[in-house]
Design a protein around this motif. Structure first.
Motif, PDB file in Angstrom:
ATOM      1  N   ALA A  83       3.916  -9.438  -1.116  1.00  0.00           N
ATOM      2  CA  ALA A  83       3.145  -8.240  -0.777  1.00  0.00           C
ATOM      3  C   ALA A  83       2.208  -8.514   0.397  1.00  0.00           C
ATOM      4  O   ALA A  83       2.084  -7.690   1.308  1.00  0.00           O
ATOM      5  N   VAL A  84       1.572  -9.670   0.381  1.00  0.00           N
ATOM      6  CA  VAL A  84       0.666 -10.022   1.477  1.00  0.00           C
ATOM      7  C   VAL A  84       1.436 -10.191   2.783  1.00  0.00           C
ATOM      8  O   VAL A  84       0.996  -9.722   3.840  1.00  0.00           O
ATOM      9  N   VAL A  85       2.598 -10.824   2.725  1.00  0.00           N
ATOM     10  CA  VAL A  85       3.408 -10.995   3.932  1.00  0.00           C
ATOM     11  C   VAL A  85       3.861  -9.640   4.455  1.00  0.00           C
ATOM     12  O   VAL A  85       3.844  -9.391   5.670  1.00  0.00           O
ATOM     13  N   PHE A  86       4.244  -8.741   3.566  1.00  0.00           N
ATOM     14  CA  PHE A  86       4.613  -7.385   3.977  1.00  0.00           C
ATOM     15  C   PHE A  86       3.432  -6.692   4.641  1.00  0.00           C
ATOM     16  O   PHE A  86       3.578  -6.025   5.672  1.00  0.00           O
ATOM     17  N   SER A  90       3.299  -5.626   8.546  1.00  0.00           N
ATOM     18  CA  SER A  90       3.052  -4.209   8.831  1.00  0.00           C
ATOM     19  C   SER A  90       1.855  -4.036   9.754  1.00  0.00           C
ATOM     20  O   SER A  90       1.876  -3.191  10.656  1.00  0.00           O
ATOM     21  N   ALA A  91       0.819  -4.825   9.551  1.00  0.00           N
ATOM     22  CA  ALA A  91      -0.370  -4.730  10.402  1.00  0.00           C
ATOM     23  C   ALA A  91      -0.045  -5.145  11.836  1.00  0.00           C
ATOM     24  O   ALA A  91      -0.505  -4.502  12.794  1.00  0.00           O
ATOM     25  N   LEU A  92       0.730  -6.202  11.997  1.00  0.00           N
ATOM     26  CA  LEU A  92       1.099  -6.638  13.345  1.00  0.00           C
ATOM     27  C   LEU A  92       1.942  -5.590  14.068  1.00  0.00           C
ATOM     28  O   LEU A  92       1.700  -5.267  15.234  1.00  0.00           O
ATOM     29  N   VAL A  93       2.924  -5.044  13.358  1.00  0.00           N
ATOM     30  CA  VAL A  93       3.767  -4.011  13.968  1.00  0.00           C
ATOM     31  C   VAL A  93       2.952  -2.748  14.239  1.00  0.00           C
ATOM     32  O   VAL A  93       3.108  -2.108  15.282  1.00  0.00           O
ATOM     33  N   ALA A  94       2.063  -2.390  13.329  1.00  0.00           N
ATOM     34  CA  ALA A  94       1.237  -1.197  13.528  1.00  0.00           C
ATOM     35  C   ALA A  94       0.313  -1.359  14.727  1.00  0.00           C
ATOM     36  O   ALA A  94       0.099  -0.407  15.480  1.00  0.00           O
ATOM     37  N   ALA A  95      -0.238  -2.555  14.926  1.00  0.00           N
ATOM     38  CA  ALA A  95      -1.090  -2.782  16.097  1.00  0.00           C
ATOM     39  C   ALA A  95      -0.286  -2.631  17.379  1.00  0.00           C
ATOM     40  O   ALA A  95      -0.752  -2.028  18.359  1.00  0.00           O
TER      41      ALA A  95
END
Length: 167
Positions: A83-86, A90-95
């Motif tokens: 879950a943390v890796v997801f 997701s945060a990197l792609v969202a940025a």
């Protein structure tokens, strides 16, 4: 596992924004600029909702496990790590995506807000940036929920599982 760093996310956002702003300027001089999809902020918002729901579910299960409630379903450490890796991915792609749409939105806001279709595109880009920020916030929340408590020797006095693990 390393924690998310806000500096890395801001750097990705800024670099993607500058590159997409320059690309939008170049593309506009060569022809018509591709449109910002209406689905972009919707997809980012859905990812933020999934991350938040995952964090809330894990938080409830971890709380029940800590309080030793009867019938409490524990959390598999591998599930929490996934879950943390997801969340981090997701945060990197969202940025990156938010920076890209932010750059296009800035270009549209500086150049062509008098055209109604371009104004709508700028709004979609702005909503995409906000939804990307929501994904990043949800990822930080998920990471905080799944973080292990710090071991402090003062509370254990050298006894217990943390002392046995070090021996």
């Amino acid at each position: 596992m390393r924690n998310l760093r806000i500096g890395v996310l801001v750097g990705l956002f800024v670099v993607a924004g500058v590159v997409s702003w320059a690309g939008a300027r170049l593309w506009d001089t060569l022809g018509s600029l591709p449109s910002v999809p209406v689905a972009a902020p919707i997809v980012l918002a859905l990812i933020a909702v999934v991350l938040t729901a995952t964090a809330l579910a894990l938080r409830g299960r971890l709380r029940a496990q800590r309080e030793r409630r009867p019938g409490a379903k524990g959390v598999d450490p591998l599930v929490a790590a996934r879950a943390v890796v997801f969340g981090q991915a997701s945060a990197l792609v969202a940025a990156l995506v938010a920076g890209m749409y932010g750059g296009v939105g800035v270009f549209l806001a500086m150049e062509q807000l008098d055209v109604p279709a371009r104004r709508d595109q700028a709004l979609y880009a702005g909503f995409s940036v906000l939804a990307g920020a929501g994904v990043i916030a949800a990822a930080f929340f998920l990471e905080r929920v799944c973080k292990l408590p710090e071991d402090d020797d003062e509370n254990h006095n050298g006894n217990g599982p943390s002392a046995a693990a070090r021996a």
